[in-house]
Design an enzyme around this catalytic site. Structure first.
Site, PDB file in Angstrom:
ATOM      1  N   THR A  47      28.117  -0.573 -31.530  1.00  8.02           N
ATOM      2  CA  THR A  47      29.469  -0.119 -31.798  1.00  8.02           C
ATOM      3  C   THR A  47      29.425   0.896 -32.923  1.00  8.02           C
ATOM      4  O   THR A  47      28.678   0.721 -33.891  1.00  8.02           O
ATOM      5  CB  THR A  47      30.412  -1.290 -32.148  1.00  8.02           C
ATOM      6  OG1 THR A  47      31.703  -0.782 -32.469  1.00  8.02           O
ATOM      7  CG2 THR A  47      29.904  -2.137 -33.286  1.00  8.02           C
ATOM      8  N   GLU A  48      30.198   1.988 -32.774  1.00 11.60           N
ATOM      9  CA  GLU A  48      30.022   3.120 -33.677  1.00 11.60           C
ATOM     10  C   GLU A  48      30.465   2.870 -35.103  1.00 11.60           C
ATOM     11  O   GLU A  48      30.221   3.696 -35.980  1.00 11.60           O
ATOM     12  CB  GLU A  48      30.701   4.379 -33.130  1.00 11.60           C
ATOM     13  CG  GLU A  48      32.166   4.277 -32.857  1.00 11.60           C
ATOM     14  CD  GLU A  48      32.461   4.059 -31.387  1.00 11.60           C
ATOM     15  OE1 GLU A  48      33.469   4.590 -30.916  1.00 11.60           O
ATOM     16  OE2 GLU A  48      31.691   3.333 -30.724  1.00 11.60           O
ATOM     17  N   ASN A  49      31.106   1.728 -35.384  1.00  5.42           N
ATOM     18  CA  ASN A  49      31.413   1.434 -36.779  1.00  5.42           C
ATOM     19  C   ASN A  49      30.241   0.770 -37.500  1.00  5.42           C
ATOM     20  O   ASN A  49      30.362   0.417 -38.669  1.00  5.42           O
ATOM     21  CB  ASN A  49      32.689   0.584 -36.901  1.00  5.42           C
ATOM     22  CG  ASN A  49      32.602  -0.718 -36.136  1.00  5.42           C
ATOM     23  OD1 ASN A  49      32.015  -0.776 -35.065  1.00  5.42           O
ATOM     24  ND2 ASN A  49      33.210  -1.764 -36.665  1.00  5.42           N
TER      25      ASN A  49
END
Length: 218
Positions: A47-49
């Site tokens: 997940t890009e976070n």
């Protein structure tokens, strides 16, 4: 299949496309449900976070309010997980290290170009990581119901919403059928509802064709 939640039907079908060892990014919406159907597959969810090794969505029993995905949904993580900042996460994406991105869509055109971040005359929050994933992932699978609430098809001749990037996605998994995008346009790989391709073509508004031999649900 009609009695099942369409969103889960789509997520389960996408899970079948994923293979051991792949790094997979799950977008907001239906894509997040894919984590529920991986079973024993050794797939590394990103997940890009800033998380690689994301587990299924959290329940009340294992809720950690500080552990969320890019859509701000509570998630779990695997023992082998890694945490890092957003800059490193996008470096992973832009560097071509994500094997598969699974994205929700508003529209996909006959060439496989998608729009998934802005609705005309609605507040725009920003494209997020969509453009990076469309460009950087080795393979892009999109997930959505085939028809919007007003009955219009999300598979269109030409996008009327803002594009997420000019790259052609590989697959569109909908509640009615699975489509593959080729140089000749979209081709039906598999039917997921008890409907003929002629009936589905009429609903969509243009003639659909099978990629190979027809696989229909009876």
């Amino acid at each position: 299949m009609l009695s099942q939640d369409k969103r889960h039907v789509i997520a389960k079908r996408i899970a079948e496309e994923l293979m051991d060892g792949q790094i997979v990014n799950l977008g907001i919406g239906i894509p997040t449900l894919v984590s529920e159907y991986l079973e024993d597959k050794e797939v590394f969810l990103q997940t890009e976070n800033g998380l690689l090794g994301m587990g299924p969505l959290a329940t009340e029993e294992n809720l950690d309010i500080d552990l969320i995905n890019a859509g701000k949904e509570p998630v779990t993580y695997l023992k082998s997980a890694s945490f890092f900042n957003s800059a490193d996460s996008f470096g992973l994406i832009r560097g071509g290290h994500v094997d598969v991105a699974v994205l929700g869509i508003l529209q996909v055109d006959i060439n496989g170009e998608i729009a998934n971040w802005a609705v005309p005359n609605q507040p725009i929050l920003g494209v997020g990581g969509a453009m990076d994933l469309v460009t950087g992932a080795q393979k892009v699978i999109v997930a959505a119901t085939l028809f919007a609430k007003d009955g219009t098809s999300k598979l269109v001749n030409k996008l009327t919403y803002k594009t997420s990037g000019i790259r052609r996605v590989e697959l569109f998994v909908s509640d009615y059928a699975v489509f593959k995008f080729t140089e000749e346009g979209p081709r039906v790989v598999e039917m997921l509802e008890p409907i003929s391709i002629e009936e589905l073509s009429e609903k969509v508004g243009f003639q659909l064709e099978y990629l190979n031999s027809p696989v229909e649900v009876n």
